[in-house]
Design a protein around this motif. Structure first.
Motif, PDB file in Angstrom:
ATOM      1  N   SER A   1       1.154  -1.542  -0.036  1.00 45.70           N
ATOM      2  CA  SER A   1       0.087   0.114   0.162  1.00 45.70           C
ATOM      3  C   SER A   1       1.153   1.066   0.359  1.00 45.70           C
ATOM      4  N   CYS A   2       1.508   1.802   0.752  1.00 41.83           N
ATOM      5  CA  CYS A   2       3.159   2.612   1.637  1.00 41.83           C
ATOM      6  C   CYS A   2       4.040   2.917  -0.192  1.00 41.83           C
ATOM      7  N   CYS A   3       4.120   1.522  -1.300  1.00 37.41           N
ATOM      8  CA  CYS A   3       4.558   1.664  -2.093  1.00 37.41           C
ATOM      9  C   CYS A   3       4.061   2.259  -3.399  1.00 37.41           C
ATOM     10  N   ARG A   4       2.018   1.447  -3.279  1.00 34.23           N
ATOM     11  CA  ARG A   4       1.469   2.204  -4.680  1.00 34.23           C
ATOM     12  C   ARG A   4       1.415   3.436  -4.611  1.00 34.23           C
ATOM     13  N   ASP A   5       1.661   4.373  -3.440  1.00 37.36           N
ATOM     14  CA  ASP A   5       1.268   5.772  -2.736  1.00 37.36           C
ATOM     15  C   ASP A   5       2.618   6.335  -3.272  1.00 37.36           C
ATOM     16  N   CYS A   6       3.652   5.961  -2.272  1.00 40.14           N
ATOM     17  CA  CYS A   6       4.984   6.753  -3.000  1.00 40.14           C
ATOM     18  C   CYS A   6       5.875   6.142  -3.606  1.00 40.14           C
ATOM     19  N   ASN A   7       5.497   5.022  -4.468  1.00 44.59           N
ATOM     20  CA  ASN A   7       6.457   4.500  -5.836  1.00 44.59           C
ATOM     21  C   ASN A   7       8.309   3.869  -4.717  1.00 44.59           C
TER      22      ASN A   7
ATOM     23  N   LYS B   1       3.787   8.788   6.647  1.00 42.36           N
ATOM     24  CA  LYS B   1       2.422   7.803   6.423  1.00 42.36           C
ATOM     25  C   LYS B   1       2.765   7.183   7.703  1.00 42.36           C
ATOM     26  N   THR B   2       0.884   7.037   8.215  1.00 41.46           N
ATOM     27  CA  THR B   2       0.820   7.317   9.528  1.00 41.46           C
ATOM     28  C   THR B   2      -0.525   6.555  10.022  1.00 41.46           C
ATOM     29  N   THR B   3      -0.392   5.852  11.184  1.00 40.39           N
ATOM     30  CA  THR B   3      -1.967   5.208  11.127  1.00 40.39           C
ATOM     31  C   THR B   3      -3.085   6.759  11.915  1.00 40.39           C
ATOM     32  N   HIS B   4      -4.476   6.119  12.153  1.00 37.49           N
ATOM     33  CA  HIS B   4      -4.975   7.155  12.371  1.00 37.49           C
ATOM     34  C   HIS B   4      -4.759   7.467  14.208  1.00 37.49           C
ATOM     35  N   ARG B   5      -3.742   6.500  14.707  1.00 36.11           N
ATOM     36  CA  ARG B   5      -3.388   6.742  15.831  1.00 36.11           C
ATOM     37  C   ARG B   5      -2.140   7.267  15.707  1.00 36.11           C
ATOM     38  N   ASP B   6      -1.413   7.937  15.256  1.00 41.85           N
ATOM     39  CA  ASP B   6       0.109   8.039  14.517  1.00 41.85           C
ATOM     40  C   ASP B   6       1.135   7.479  14.773  1.00 41.85           C
ATOM     41  N   ALA B   7       0.845   6.054  14.428  1.00 34.52           N
ATOM     42  CA  ALA B   7       1.680   4.978  13.938  1.00 34.52           C
ATOM     43  C   ALA B   7       2.261   4.836  13.200  1.00 34.52           C
ATOM     44  N   ARG B   8       3.568   4.529  12.791  1.00 32.47           N
ATOM     45  CA  ARG B   8       3.856   4.923  11.290  1.00 32.47           C
ATOM     46  C   ARG B   8       3.468   3.284  10.677  1.00 32.47           C
ATOM     47  N   LYS B   9       2.799   3.805   9.706  1.00 36.13           N
ATOM     48  CA  LYS B   9       1.848   2.721   8.599  1.00 36.13           C
ATOM     49  C   LYS B   9       2.506   2.059   8.402  1.00 36.13           C
ATOM     50  N   CYS B  10       3.637   1.841   7.333  1.00 36.34           N
ATOM     51  CA  CYS B  10       4.574   1.172   6.772  1.00 36.34           C
ATOM     52  C   CYS B  10       5.894   0.722   7.435  1.00 36.34           C
ATOM     53  N   PRO B  11       6.278  -0.868   7.098  1.00 34.74           N
ATOM     54  CA  PRO B  11       7.012  -1.079   7.702  1.00 34.74           C
ATOM     55  C   PRO B  11       8.708  -1.284   7.209  1.00 34.74           C
TER      56      PRO B  11
END
Length: 115
Positions: free
Chosen positions: A80-86, A105-115
């Protein structure tokens, strides 16, 4: 005779130039114009975004998520992150400075979304 010497010198210089280029690309594959953001560049190190070039997100994320205990979750989030950020940072963790979009990129709880 003079033409032969000139041709020989030109061929020698050209071959040295090609050898130098090959050696440089072998020592730093991310310089391959990242045609897959590193010509898949993705080789394990799909570094920062390359304008106009799409990277192979599946390959980049499988490298990124190769050391995780939850590979399916990691690959889904990474994809998901790769598609958004390339782009996908190199290695299995960290290196976020190589891809700012991926790092921000973060989740709605301000945690990192991307591994």
């Amino acid at each position: 005779m003079s033409t032969c010497k000139t041709t020989l010198i030109v061929c020698l210089l050209f071959s040295l130039l090609v050898l130098d280029l090959v050696q440089a690309l072998q020592s730093n594959p991310s310089k391959l114009v990242q045609g897959s953001n590193t010509v898949t560049g993705t080789s394990a190190g799909n570094v920062g975004p390359v304008p106009g070039a799409k990277i192979d997100c599946a390959a980049a994320c499988s490298v990124r998520c190769s050391a995780t205990k939850r590979p399916n979750l990691c690959i889904r989030a990474c994809g998901s992150c790769c598609r958004d950020c390339n782009c996908v940072p190199p290695g299995t963790s960290g290196n976020y400075e190589a891809c700012a979009c991926y790092a921000n990129k973060t989740t709605h709880r301000d945690a990192r979304k991307c591994p």
